[in-house]
Design a protein around this motif. Structure first.
Motif, PDB file in Angstrom:
ATOM      1  N   ASP A 251       0.887  -1.281   0.057  1.00  0.00           N
ATOM      2  CA  ASP A 251      -0.035  -0.038  -0.024  1.00  0.00           C
ATOM      3  C   ASP A 251       0.838   1.286   0.175  1.00  0.00           C
ATOM      4  OD1 ASP A 251       0.958   0.146   2.529  1.00  0.00           O
ATOM      5  OD2 ASP A 251      -0.899  -0.536   3.609  1.00  0.00           O
ATOM      6  N   LEU A 252       0.478   2.359   0.546  1.00  0.00           N
ATOM      7  CA  LEU A 252       1.130   3.731   0.441  1.00  0.00           C
ATOM      8  C   LEU A 252       2.430   3.423   1.414  1.00  0.00           C
ATOM      9  CD1 LEU A 252      -1.806   6.302   0.204  1.00  0.00           C
ATOM     10  CD2 LEU A 252      -0.285   5.426  -1.692  1.00  0.00           C
ATOM     11  N   GLU A 253       2.397   2.760   2.315  1.00  0.00           N
ATOM     12  CA  GLU A 253       3.472   2.803   3.117  1.00  0.00           C
ATOM     13  C   GLU A 253       4.399   1.446   2.775  1.00  0.00           C
ATOM     14  OE1 GLU A 253       2.917   3.612   7.444  1.00  0.00           O
ATOM     15  OE2 GLU A 253       0.737   3.373   7.104  1.00  0.00           O
ATOM     16  N   GLY A 254       4.311   1.070   1.713  1.00  0.00           N
ATOM     17  CA  GLY A 254       5.171  -0.310   1.403  1.00  0.00           C
ATOM     18  C   GLY A 254       4.353  -1.330   1.645  1.00  0.00           C
ATOM     19  N   GLN A 277       9.310   1.110  -4.313  1.00  0.00           N
ATOM     20  CA  GLN A 277       8.860  -0.078  -4.680  1.00  0.00           C
ATOM     21  C   GLN A 277       8.599  -0.234  -6.088  1.00  0.00           C
ATOM     22  OE1 GLN A 277       5.825  -1.372  -5.629  1.00  0.00           O
ATOM     23  NE2 GLN A 277       6.208  -3.564  -4.958  1.00  0.00           N
ATOM     24  N   ALA A 282       5.950   3.053  -4.161  1.00  0.00           N
ATOM     25  CA  ALA A 282       5.718   3.508  -2.728  1.00  0.00           C
ATOM     26  C   ALA A 282       7.084   3.358  -1.988  1.00  0.00           C
ATOM     27  CB  ALA A 282       4.707   2.379  -1.929  1.00  0.00           C
ATOM     28  N   ASP A 431       6.072  11.081  -9.303  1.00  0.00           N
ATOM     29  CA  ASP A 431       6.753  10.084  -8.350  1.00  0.00           C
ATOM     30  C   ASP A 431       8.030  10.665  -7.817  1.00  0.00           C
ATOM     31  OD1 ASP A 431       7.464   8.001  -6.828  1.00  0.00           O
ATOM     32  OD2 ASP A 431       7.381   6.525  -8.471  1.00  0.00           O
TER      33      ASP A 431
END
Length: 511
Positions: A251-254, A277, A282, A431
């Motif tokens: 997710d957005l936190e890895g 990632q 991410a 990004d």
């Protein structure tokens, strides 16, 4: 069956509506099979799409879709006002079979004799992205025209005109020592690693590094966490080592450590790209990094840290690696390290260089060195002394700084062009790092077409974006989007490519 008509070849096409495979894919495969087997000869004219659709009792869109893919892969060519013909210059893979035909051939060979192992069959049939020569939007490609080849040539000439004896006689299996020292120095200053040059092992790229560590640290049947979605190029080495991969969502936190614990608490390894990632971009949060290190210590597990494209960060300084964070936590204690760090020069310099490296914990140095001697002896020494010289003279750092600025501008241009030409079909945000961005299909586009279909059509006009859904192991969880690389594209190519892609979407969504 289709019978011969005037000026058309005999096509023996049989579409099975009870098969799971779509009719369009069946038609594509059968025509391609006829070409590969020589039943259709170069220059022969095919029936019209209307005629084929009528004879096969299918929609014309089905035939058009199959023809589009055959055109994209070079098996057909169109002549304005004349029709569609078998290409006079067939693709380089003329002697190979399409995916479904290849499976049948493997099964036949198994019946005749020893044939492939089960693992070999699975590797041969693993889905992979077909690499095109067109650079427009191809992910992971660098701008080789901007590389300082005169300086590189000077380093090559200097090290090989009168090579030192330590290069030619009994070189270290872990790589050329001056290069290992240069890499260690660079990683300590730019990535916050805590390592000596003895911990650095030169490899022939990231895939070989993963293969080596999977075989040394894991047994066949052991479980490893793998990012979902994740880089397909690392699945092959893990699979060939007999490792069972558990796809842990990102997710957005890895990577989600809590989900990993729920799915496979006692896994023996986690393969992660925390700094950037792939493919989602991410950055793993500090909280997640600490959770991952805690999990590894609790379960006596390993973390394989793939530092993908971290050199090209456009805002702020590159983040401290997991390896460096772990070293800081354990400073002054005798806690063993659980992190193996890997990197590659392919994305930083140029792809065909095929040089990468591992940074292993100190207590693994002798074991890895011995195993490397038995398994592969060493990576090619041809480029290693030159690269060491290139780094020692400061050219490597200068090149990174220059390309970081160039790639940052190109990403901004790509985002602007997508907003200008493709906002109806794609949504995108910048990004902070890397050589590609993710452009997600809008609801309008998703209701009418898939990312894989768009990529198939885009190939025909020289666009080599990759479908995001390809990077998921579970198709039901796959998101729809395009990986659009900008590293090898200048402003003109980016603008032209976006306009071409808009036309592809226009045509695909109106069928």
């Amino acid at each position: 069956m289709i019978t011969r008509t005037t000026n058309t070849p005999l096509l023996e096409i049989d579409l099975n509506r009870h098969e799971a495979q779509p009719l369009q894919r069946q038609l594509f495969g059968q025509i391609r099979d006829l070409v590969l087997k020589g039943r259709l000869q170069p220059g022969e004219r095919l029936p019209s799409t209307r005629y084929l659709a009528k004879e096969l009792k299918c929609s014309r869109n089905t035939v058009l879709g199959a023809f589009d893919q055959l055109l994209a892969e070079g098996y057909l060519e169109g002549m304005t006002g004349s029709g569609t013909y078998i290409s006079k210059e067939l693709p380089d893979d003329m002697g190979s079979f399409p995916k479904d035909v290849h499976k049948k051939e493997i099964n036949k060979e198994q019946q005749k004799g020893p044939g492939f192992s089960k693992r070999g069959r699975e590797l041969a049939e693993m889905e992979k992205r077909v690499h095109r020569n067109a650079p427009t939007f191809a992910p992971g490609m660098t701008d080789v025209t901007a590389f300082p080849f005169p300086l590189w040539a000077r380093s090559l000439a200097r090290t090989w005109r009168y090579p030192k004896q330590d290069i030619l006689r009994n070189p270290d299996p872990c790589g050329y020592i001056p290069l290992r020292k240069s890499i260690a120095d660079h990683l300590r200053t730019s990535r916050g690693l805590d390592c000596s040059w003895r911990q650095v092992m030169i490899t022939s790229g990231a895939q070989q590094a993963v293969d080596l560590m999977a075989r040394l640290l894991l047994d066949a049947g052991d479980v490893a966490w793998f990012e979902e979605p994740g880089y397909p190029g690392l699945r092959g080495p893990l699979h060939s080592a007999g490792v069972k991969m558990v796809p842990v969502p990102v997710d957005l936190e890895g990577l989600s450590v809590s989900e990993g614990r729920r799915m496979a608490e006692k896994a023996r390894m986690a393969v992660v790209s925390p700094s950037h990632q792939y493919p989602l971009g991410a950055v793993m949060s500090l909280r997640r990094r600490l959770e991952l290190l805690d999990w590894a210590e609790e379960n006596n597990a390993w973390i394989l840290e793939d530092d993908y494209e971290s050199e090209f960060r456009f805002s702020g300084k590159p983040l401290t690696s997991l390896q460096g964070l772990e070293a800081e936590r354990h400073r002054g204690s005798k806690q063993p390290s659980r992190v193996v760090y890997l990197g590659s020069f392919s994305k930083v310099l140029f792809h065909v260089l095929r040089l990468g490296y591992l940074v292993v914990p100190e207590d693994l140095i002798e074991a890895v060195s011995s195993a490397r001697t038995l398994m592969d002896e060493r990576s090619s020494l041809l480029a290693q002394p030159a690269l060491a010289d290139f780094m020692a003279e400061g050219h490597f750092s200068s090149h990174i700084r220059r390309m970081r600025r160039i790639y940052g501008v190109r990403q901004q241009i790509l985002v602007e062009c997508i907003c200008r030409f493709l906002s109806k079909y794609l949504r995108v945000t910048p990004d902070d790092a890397g050589l590609h961005i993710i452009a997600y299909l809008t609801d309008y586009a998703k209701a009418r077409v898939t990312d894989r279909r768009i990529v198939e059509l885009a190939d025909a006009v020289g666009i080599s974006a990759s479908p995001l859904s390809l990077f998921y192991s579970d198709p039901k969880q796959a998101q729809q989007g395009l990986l659009m690389g900008f590293g090898a594209c200048d402003r003109e190519q980016i603008e032209e490519g976006c306009m071409k892609l808009a036309k592809v979407f226009d045509r695909a969504t109106k069928q």
